[in-house]
Write an enzyme that holds these catalytic residues in place. Structure first.
Site, PDB file in Angstrom:
ATOM      1  N   CYS B 101       0.878  -1.166   0.000  1.00  0.00           N
ATOM      2  CA  CYS B 101       0.000   0.000   0.000  1.00  0.00           C
ATOM      3  C   CYS B 101       0.919   1.221   0.000  1.00  0.00           C
ATOM      4  O   CYS B 101       1.941   1.209   0.661  1.00  0.00           O
ATOM      5  CB  CYS B 101      -0.835  -0.051   1.267  1.00  0.00           C
ATOM      6  SG  CYS B 101      -1.890   1.368   1.460  1.00  0.00           S
ATOM      7  N   ASN B 205      -9.122   3.974   4.101  1.00  0.00           N
ATOM      8  CA  ASN B 205      -8.381   5.239   4.053  1.00  0.00           C
ATOM      9  C   ASN B 205      -7.753   5.495   2.678  1.00  0.00           C
ATOM     10  O   ASN B 205      -6.914   6.368   2.538  1.00  0.00           O
ATOM     11  CB  ASN B 205      -7.314   5.276   5.154  1.00  0.00           C
ATOM     12  CG  ASN B 205      -6.301   4.160   5.019  1.00  0.00           C
ATOM     13  OD1 ASN B 205      -6.429   3.300   4.159  1.00  0.00           O
ATOM     14  ND2 ASN B 205      -5.302   4.174   5.865  1.00  0.00           N
ATOM     15  N   HIS B 206      -8.150   4.736   1.669  1.00  0.00           N
ATOM     16  CA  HIS B 206      -7.575   4.949   0.336  1.00  0.00           C
ATOM     17  C   HIS B 206      -8.292   6.079  -0.392  1.00  0.00           C
ATOM     18  O   HIS B 206      -9.488   6.259  -0.239  1.00  0.00           O
ATOM     19  CB  HIS B 206      -7.637   3.652  -0.471  1.00  0.00           C
ATOM     20  CG  HIS B 206      -6.780   2.577   0.124  1.00  0.00           C
ATOM     21  ND1 HIS B 206      -7.039   1.253   0.009  1.00  0.00           N
ATOM     22  CD2 HIS B 206      -5.657   2.686   0.866  1.00  0.00           C
ATOM     23  CE1 HIS B 206      -6.104   0.570   0.645  1.00  0.00           C
ATOM     24  NE2 HIS B 206      -5.252   1.416   1.177  1.00  0.00           N
ATOM     25  N   GLU B 209      -6.500  12.366  -4.324  1.00  0.00           N
ATOM     26  CA  GLU B 209      -6.731  13.768  -3.984  1.00  0.00           C
ATOM     27  C   GLU B 209      -6.075  14.699  -4.986  1.00  0.00           C
ATOM     28  O   GLU B 209      -4.951  14.460  -5.423  1.00  0.00           O
ATOM     29  CB  GLU B 209      -6.169  14.088  -2.586  1.00  0.00           C
ATOM     30  CG  GLU B 209      -7.165  13.853  -1.485  1.00  0.00           C
ATOM     31  CD  GLU B 209      -6.715  14.396  -0.124  1.00  0.00           C
ATOM     32  OE1 GLU B 209      -7.493  14.235   0.820  1.00  0.00           O
ATOM     33  OE2 GLU B 209      -5.615  14.975  -0.001  1.00  0.00           O
ATOM     34  N   HIS B 402       4.360   7.291   7.907  1.00  0.00           N
ATOM     35  CA  HIS B 402       3.609   7.109   6.660  1.00  0.00           C
ATOM     36  C   HIS B 402       2.323   7.907   6.602  1.00  0.00           C
ATOM     37  O   HIS B 402       1.751   8.075   5.537  1.00  0.00           O
ATOM     38  CB  HIS B 402       3.350   5.635   6.390  1.00  0.00           C
ATOM     39  CG  HIS B 402       2.115   5.075   7.039  1.00  0.00           C
ATOM     40  ND1 HIS B 402       1.848   5.203   8.369  1.00  0.00           N
ATOM     41  CD2 HIS B 402       1.082   4.379   6.514  1.00  0.00           C
ATOM     42  CE1 HIS B 402       0.701   4.600   8.639  1.00  0.00           C
ATOM     43  NE2 HIS B 402       0.212   4.101   7.536  1.00  0.00           N
TER      44      HIS B 402
END
Lengths: 140, 479
Positions: B101, B205-206, B209, B402
């Site tokens: 991820c 939380n993916h 943006e 992260h």
């Protein structure tokens, strides 16, 4: 049967815990499965229209619970379905079960989050008084 | 859980805390964070970091980044290196379910004023064309042969199929293709789970943006990275989708079941691991590396879809890749430990690799400055671009934080907020949210996360990575 199942979520900082209660380990497994669906959507919104067979095998009851939940996660993911009604039979470290549900409907189900996998965190299958509890944290 | 572990923490500097080895711990625990962040950390972080310090062959320390929180087995935000010569292990839980991820940031060459008038249209077209959320399907279906090629080739495979250009590859860790992947170790079930998911964002939380560079802290580094205040960039946060999750699931079980066979005494079975020099350890490495390639290919395809949307609205502004970082990995790397160069297997679970200036893994254009370290914030809050430092090598095997890290459980978040309200509040602040699920939005409410700025400040002050620029969201496509 599933309508009366008693389940709950418990807090884990990043993820979420699923816990099923039952008079037997089988019922606790079924209730934990319903708690898993509830991570994604309100189970009452899911129609038990289509049945899927599930079988798994593990060295002990706790590992078997993780396998059962992971098998459901796999079916949810590959069939794009949600499940509401469950039947579990346990015998000699083997689980034979069914899950009934329907394809995901984004509008109606408003799925909150995808479950990636069941973990060994807070994993317990135990008898407490006159009931069984089956629980673990699932990664979302 | 008592405060026993917390009481054993000793503050060494303003941003470094240590727990000396005792009982079965082979190495100390080292936490990089401000006092405020350490005080806010769940007890379980210390307990989990201590348990990791007990694993065979661990080198130097069990590290926790400023955004550390309670994971499963390893803390999220945990960094630990193992030496195969010393009986070191690889842990499926130490990598996590969402293998590789990560985050990539694209430069648009546009200024905020240029996109404002068309922001709604851009948001709608991105939301309509980038599959996001539970049950969404990718547009690309891979047969088994192509799946195998993708698992071996990563982003390089995607570029060869027309998703992006050669220039993208040098801006991706491992030049876009993780060596040592063994597609044969990826089970039919893992492949099946991926069949419809290539080029999808996922959920939780993916996100994708569109962001504005709101502040620059390091002019020289920003110039080298090609960003300046007022620029518009696009950041994509997603992972290896169903394939990675299934690899994690299957190997976690195999490692739990086989641990006694390898003579590994686990303080907790969720720490399941296998010796690097075992059949199972090698099989996992091969599968996990294929999972890394899947994530790199996935982000490359999502990038391609994003470029298509931008091209329609802004045809003169091709999107250039700044960099692509991965969070959940175990990588074979050379590190200097007490004057000796050693080949180690570094687990970064919810942590970013952060190579300093001069590192030979970096492309020439970035080498003088250090690796871009891309830190994603929560929905509606800031994100950051940092750069790797030289001292991070000694501090934590060249690693940094992260993201923000959750402060509140999903359950608590849905009780506190309504999704539609979160969307309208953010809209009032000029941030457009697009998501198929309002409940998902509530669970990801900005305040359900720690303050990312405090996390980044700690990483910066601890020397793990240095701040380059701050990004604020304009459009957010949530899974």
């Amino acid at each position: 049967m599933s309508e009366e199942l008693r389940w709950e979520h418990f807090s884990h900082q990043a993820d979420i815990g699923v816990r099923g209660h039952g008079r037997t380990p089988e019922e606790a497994f079924e209730a934990a499965a319903l708690a898993l669906t509830a991570v994604v959507t309100d189970p009452r919104k899911v129609l038990p229209e289509k049945r899927v067979e599930i079988a798994c095998e593990a060295p002990d009851l706790e590992l078997l619970l993780v396998d059962w939940l992971n098998a459901l996660i796999y079916e949810m993911s590959t069939r794009k379905m949600l499940f509401r009604r469950f039947e579990v039979k346990l015998e000699d470290g083997r689980l034979q079960g069914t899950a009934s549900g329907e394809p995901i409907d984004l509008q109606r189900h408003q799925p909150a989050v995808e479950v990636k996998g069941a973990t060994y965190t807070e994993l317990e299958v135990k008898q407490a008084g006159d009931e069984w509890i089956a629980q673990c944290v699932v990664d979302v | 859980m008592s405060n026993i572990e917390r009481e054993q923490l000793v503050q060494v500097t303003d941003y470094r805390w240590e727990m000396a080895p005792r009982e079965k711990m082979a190495v100390p625990v080292v936490i990089f964070a401000s006092r405020e962040l350490v005080e806010a950390m769940d007890e379980r972080v210390f307990e989990q970091a201590r348990n990791v310090a007990m694993l065979p062959g661990i080198v130097k320390a069990s590290h926790a980044m400023p955004d550390a929180h309670w994971g499963y087995g390893f803390p999220i935000g945990g960094v630990a290196a193992f030496d195969p010569e010393q009986g070191g292990v690889v842990s499926a839980g130490g990598v996590g379910f969402d293998i590789s991820c990560g985050v990539r940031t694209l430069l648009t060459g546009l200024r905020r004023a240029e996109i404002e008038a068309r922001a709604e249209r851009l948001a709608d077209s991105l939301a309509a064309n980038i599959p996001a959320g539970l049950g969404s399907k990718g547009l690309i279906r891979l047969n088994d042969k192509e799946m195998t090629a993708m698992l071996a080739g990563g982003a390089r495979w995607a570029v060869e199929r027309g998703y992006g250009s050669e220039a993208d590859l040098e801006r991706i860790e491992e030049r876009g293709c993780m060596a040592g992947a063994e597609p044969d170790q990826v089970s039919p079930r893992a492949r099946e789970r991926q069949r419809q998911e290539m080029g999808t964002l996922g959920s939780g939380n993916h996100y994708l943006e569109v962001q504005e560079v709101s502040e620059v802290f390091d002019e020289a580094a920003a110039r080298a990275y090609g960003v300046q205040e007022g620029d518009v960039v696009v950041s994509i946060h997603c992972g290896s989708r169903g394939l990675g999750h299934q690899i994690g699931t299957e190997f976690l079980k195999r490692m739990v079941v086989e641990a006694p066979k390898h003579g590994i005494q686990l303080p907790d079975r969720e720490l399941a691991c296998a010796p690097l020099r075992s059949k199972l350890g090698q099989a996992y490495l091969g599968a996990m590396r294929a999972g890394i390639n899947c994530a790199l290919a996935n982000r490359q395809i999502v990038t391609h879809l994003t470029r298509e949307m931008f091209e329609r609205l802004f045809p003169d502004h091709p999107l250039r890749l700044l960099y692509d970082v991965s969070h959940n990995t175990c990588k074979e790397e050379w590190h200097e430990v007490e004057g000796q160069r050693r080949r180690l297997f570094v687990h970064r679970k919810g942590a970013t690799r952060a190579f300093g200036p001069g590192h030979r893994e970096l492309p020439e254009a970035l080498r003088p400055v250090g690796q871009p370290v891309l830190i994603g914030g929560s929905m509606g809050t800031a994100s950051y671009i940092l750069r790797g430092t030289t001292e991070s090598e000694t501090l934590a095997f060249s690693s940094a934080c992260h993201g923000a890290g959750r402060a509140m459980s999903r359950r608590a978040a849905t009780r506190k907020w309504q999704g539609s309200r979160v969307v309208s509040d953010l809209a009032a602040r000029g941030i457009l949210i697009r998501s198929p699920s309002m409940r998902g939005v509530a669970e990801e409410a900005p305040d359900a996360y720690k303050d990312v700025s405090e996390v980044v400040e700690s990483a910066h002050r601890a020397g793990l990575a240095r701040k380059v620029a701050r990004l604020v969201p304009l459009i957010c496509i949530k899974g």
